[in-house]
Design a protein around this motif. Structure first.
Motif, PDB file in Angstrom:
ATOM      1  N   THR A  66       0.719  -1.150  -0.209  1.00 49.28           N
ATOM      2  CA  THR A  66      -0.062   0.152  -0.075  1.00 49.28           C
ATOM      3  C   THR A  66       0.806   1.277   0.001  1.00 49.28           C
ATOM      4  O   THR A  66       0.435   2.118  -0.914  1.00 49.28           O
ATOM      5  CB  THR A  66      -0.878   0.079   1.218  1.00 49.28           C
ATOM      6  N   ASN A  67       2.007   1.430   1.089  1.00 49.41           N
ATOM      7  CA  ASN A  67       2.408   2.576   1.032  1.00 49.41           C
ATOM      8  C   ASN A  67       3.385   2.679   0.051  1.00 49.41           C
ATOM      9  O   ASN A  67       3.678   3.977  -0.451  1.00 49.41           O
ATOM     10  CB  ASN A  67       3.521   2.568   2.254  1.00 49.41           C
ATOM     11  N   GLU A  68       3.943   1.779  -1.045  1.00 53.26           N
ATOM     12  CA  GLU A  68       4.696   1.878  -1.922  1.00 53.26           C
ATOM     13  C   GLU A  68       3.701   2.420  -3.114  1.00 53.26           C
ATOM     14  O   GLU A  68       4.029   3.186  -4.347  1.00 53.26           O
ATOM     15  CB  GLU A  68       5.325   0.388  -2.526  1.00 53.26           C
ATOM     16  N   VAL A  69       2.451   1.888  -3.341  1.00 52.54           N
ATOM     17  CA  VAL A  69       1.822   2.345  -4.319  1.00 52.54           C
ATOM     18  C   VAL A  69       1.398   3.826  -4.220  1.00 52.54           C
ATOM     19  O   VAL A  69       1.417   4.431  -5.162  1.00 52.54           O
ATOM     20  CB  VAL A  69       0.237   1.366  -4.357  1.00 52.54           C
ATOM     21  N   ALA A  70       1.158   4.117  -3.219  1.00 56.60           N
ATOM     22  CA  ALA A  70       0.920   5.627  -2.881  1.00 56.60           C
ATOM     23  C   ALA A  70       2.092   6.524  -3.080  1.00 56.60           C
ATOM     24  O   ALA A  70       1.945   7.508  -3.680  1.00 56.60           O
ATOM     25  CB  ALA A  70       0.442   5.767  -1.256  1.00 56.60           C
ATOM     26  N   TYR A  71       3.149   5.956  -2.773  1.00 60.25           N
ATOM     27  CA  TYR A  71       4.535   6.845  -2.993  1.00 60.25           C
ATOM     28  C   TYR A  71       4.668   6.977  -4.350  1.00 60.25           C
ATOM     29  O   TYR A  71       4.896   8.231  -5.011  1.00 60.25           O
ATOM     30  CB  TYR A  71       5.600   6.189  -2.216  1.00 60.25           C
ATOM     31  N   HIS A  72       4.624   5.818  -5.456  1.00 55.75           N
ATOM     32  CA  HIS A  72       4.815   6.097  -6.460  1.00 55.75           C
ATOM     33  C   HIS A  72       3.773   6.804  -7.422  1.00 55.75           C
ATOM     34  O   HIS A  72       4.026   7.470  -8.056  1.00 55.75           O
ATOM     35  CB  HIS A  72       5.167   4.525  -7.415  1.00 55.75           C
ATOM     36  N   LEU A  73       2.563   6.756  -6.975  1.00 54.87           N
ATOM     37  CA  LEU A  73       1.448   7.565  -7.686  1.00 54.87           C
ATOM     38  C   LEU A  73       1.757   8.981  -7.354  1.00 54.87           C
ATOM     39  O   LEU A  73       1.741   9.926  -8.097  1.00 54.87           O
ATOM     40  CB  LEU A  73       0.111   7.403  -7.015  1.00 54.87           C
ATOM     41  N   GLU A  74       2.300   9.478  -5.991  1.00 55.89           N
ATOM     42  CA  GLU A  74       2.235  10.744  -5.733  1.00 55.89           C
ATOM     43  C   GLU A  74       3.586  11.540  -6.435  1.00 55.89           C
ATOM     44  O   GLU A  74       3.681  12.401  -6.750  1.00 55.89           O
ATOM     45  CB  GLU A  74       2.390  10.965  -4.213  1.00 55.89           C
ATOM     46  N   ASP A  75       4.721  10.528  -6.200  1.00 60.23           N
ATOM     47  CA  ASP A  75       5.927  11.320  -6.857  1.00 60.23           C
ATOM     48  C   ASP A  75       5.790  11.176  -8.408  1.00 60.23           C
ATOM     49  O   ASP A  75       6.487  12.244  -8.775  1.00 60.23           O
ATOM     50  CB  ASP A  75       7.029  10.122  -6.485  1.00 60.23           C
ATOM     51  N   SER A  76       5.180  10.283  -8.909  1.00 55.86           N
ATOM     52  CA  SER A  76       4.861  10.361 -10.560  1.00 55.86           C
ATOM     53  C   SER A  76       3.953  11.772 -10.993  1.00 55.86           C
ATOM     54  O   SER A  76       3.699  11.983 -12.135  1.00 55.86           O
ATOM     55  CB  SER A  76       4.776   9.203 -11.316  1.00 55.86           C
ATOM     56  N   GLU A  77       3.006  12.001 -10.016  1.00 58.37           N
ATOM     57  CA  GLU A  77       2.082  12.851 -10.139  1.00 58.37           C
ATOM     58  C   GLU A  77       0.876  12.113 -11.196  1.00 58.37           C
ATOM     59  O   GLU A  77       0.471  12.670 -12.087  1.00 58.37           O
ATOM     60  CB  GLU A  77       2.322  14.097 -10.725  1.00 58.37           C
TER      61      GLU A  77
END
Length: 514
Positions: free
Chosen positions: A89-100
């Motif tokens: 979950t936290n990895e999905v959230a990080y990549h979505l936010e970092d990539s915008e």
């Protein structure tokens, strides 16, 4: 100059409309059908307000919908952000936010981790659930959509958006010195030239008669460029395999008459050593390549004895699209070498001053050419750290070149672990272990492994009066990070870890399973 990577598909449709583009066990999809389905995705996304250059993430296994979404996003002028299907979950959230990323396509089986990750990401506003055929089930929410429902009403006609050759096409995430993954921006030209080098420069002619086995995950740069895009570019057939299994691979190779196979060394190890191998007809294979990690010479020799042709070993990184060098058929391969630079790419061995070293001297491998990324997305300092001195990309890998121009990997500058072809950065795991209440200090290293190339080992020192078993620490990690990252080996110590005079942990003293 205009160039859209989706033209790899649109150009192949012209002469191969009725030919199979995709095989997925009994399922077949022609080039015309793939073209029409990806046009539907382009219409769906533009209808949702996607603007040119915006990012759309994929959390999909090796299924036909991966290609449908991938080329559809590109046709719409969007940027594809493929995510590792093992992310928590936290990895999905990080990549979505970092990539915008503004939207996420997710396979229904991954919703357990993906849905809460999507909810945490403030930038991502659309979740499209990809179901099996005939199913439209999805979680409740005005921002959640059924892939099958959307596809049922979308138009199969779309006028491809004209992007520039240097526009970003793909953002591939890779670990870096901060321990946080960074997004390598690859342009349409980066990928196009890499594909052309693979299909035209290795001394093997690819054609629409070829069948490629997609056993490598398509979210990974190796599988995406060297298998999927390369096969599609020549009008060949891609046979999909969601999860590698040697017996299933044997069955697919025999059933679909697979001619081209690319894999990481682990896959070749399993294929060669499986007791059922000789029960299957694998004679259709004519070209095999290996990358992602160094392949043992004994596997290369064993393969040559068994199949009478060489596995071509190559080298590259996500930041280089990924291929930088390859062994070729028109020159004798050198065991243990990653080959010679592909056309239009330079490689050099550099010393600490950024000066080129002569043959046989050891230094850092640097690369420049059409394959080098634009940079790390929204990370100019990290980009400047690795791309310097007249466009040279410093890989962090230690190597040498011989008098014939063949490159050899010796070691890595960074502490990166390559497990089964996947990059694992120790600091990310160390930070996780440090969050355990019983851990005082820790270090994560790679140790040799005959199957995966490297395995992950954590050496942990517990706090005074604290207790935690190796199994407990392993499970703590396994629940919080992707399956390929958690340490299989954990050693619990009471004494301090070895350090130098400045207090730095001496990891080289920990790289043993004793």
């Amino acid at each position: 100059m205009s160039l859209n990577m989706a033209m790899l598909l649109t150009e192949s449709v012209r002469n191969n409309a009725t030919r199979n583009a995709i095989l997925f066990d009994a399922f077949k999809m022609s080039y015309a059908e793939l073209h029409g389905a990806s046009n539907k995705i382009a219409n769906i996304l533009t209808g949702m307000g996607l603007e040119q250059g915006q990012k759309v993430a994929l959390l999909l296994p090796n299924i036909p919908q991966f290609l449908v979404c991938y080329y559809g996003i590109l046709k719409a002028g969007g940027v594809v952000v493929p995510l590792n299907v093992l992310f928590k979950t936290n990895e999905v959230a990080y990549h979505l936010e970092d990539s915008e990323s503004i939207a996420l396509f997710v396979w229904e089986s991954f919703l357990g981790e993906a849905l809460p990750g999507f909810r945490q990401a403030e930038t991502c506003h659309k979740l499209i659930v990809v179901n099996a055929p005939g199913n439209t089930a999805k979680p409740e929410g005005n921002d959640i959509y059924s892939f099958n429902e959307l596809m049922a009403s979308a138009s199969p006609s779309f006028d491809i958006v004209q992007t520039n050759s240097d526009d970003t096409a793909i953002i591939l995430y890779t670990s870096g010195t901060t321990g946080k993954p960074k997004g390598a921006e690859l342009s349409h030209f980066n990928i196009f030239m890499n594909v052309r080098s693979i299909t035209h420069e290795l001394g093997i002619t690819w054609s629409n008669e070829d069948v490629g086995l997609a056993a490598l995950p398509l979210f990974h740069s190796f599988g995406q460029t060297c298998v999927m895009n390369s096969i599609i570019s020549v009008g060949g057939t891609l046979s999909l395999m969601p999860r590698f299994d040697p017996v299933k691979a044997f069955e697919i190779i025999e059933r679909d008459r697979v001619t081209i196979f690319s894999g990481v060394p682990t896959m070749y190890f399993y294929l060669l050593n499986h007791p059922d191998r000789k029960k299957h007809d694998l004679t259709s294979l004519r070209m095999c390549s290996s990358g992602g990690a160094a392949i043992p010479v004994e596997i290369l020799n064993y393969w040559k004895r068994e199949f009478n042709f060489d596995i071509l070993e190559g080298y590259g990184l996500s930041e280089t699209s990924p291929v930088a060098s390859f062994n070729v058929t028109f020159k004798e391969p050198k065991a243990g070498s990653v080959g010679i630079p592909i056309w239009g790419v330079e490689m050099a061995i550099m010393n600490e001053k950024g000066e080129k070293l002569p043959p046989e001297e050891i230094g850092e491998i640097a690369i420049r050419g059409h394959n080098v990324m634009k940079g790390y997305y929204r990370k100019p300092e990290a980009t400047a750290e690795c791309i310097r001195g007249n466009g040279w990309f410093y890989t962090g890998d230690i190597g040498k070149v011989d008098k014939d121009g063949y490159f050899f990997i010796v070691d890595r500058v960074k502490d990166m672990i390559i497990r089964g072809g996947f990059n694992v950065y120790p600091r990310e795991i160390e930070e996780l272990l440090y969050s355990h209440p019983a851990v005082a200090e820790c270090a994560v290293v790679g140790v040799p492994d005959v199957v995966h190339g490297e395995e992950i080992k954590a050496v942990v020192v517990l706090k005074d009066n604290a207790s935690a078993s190796e199994d407990e620490l392993r499970e703590y990690c396994r629940e919080r990070i992707a399956a390929y990252k958690y340490p299989r080996y954990i050693e619990v110590r009471r004494e301090q870890l070895p350090k130098n005079a400045t207090g730095k942990i001496l990891k080289r003293e920990l790289r043993t399973l004793d």
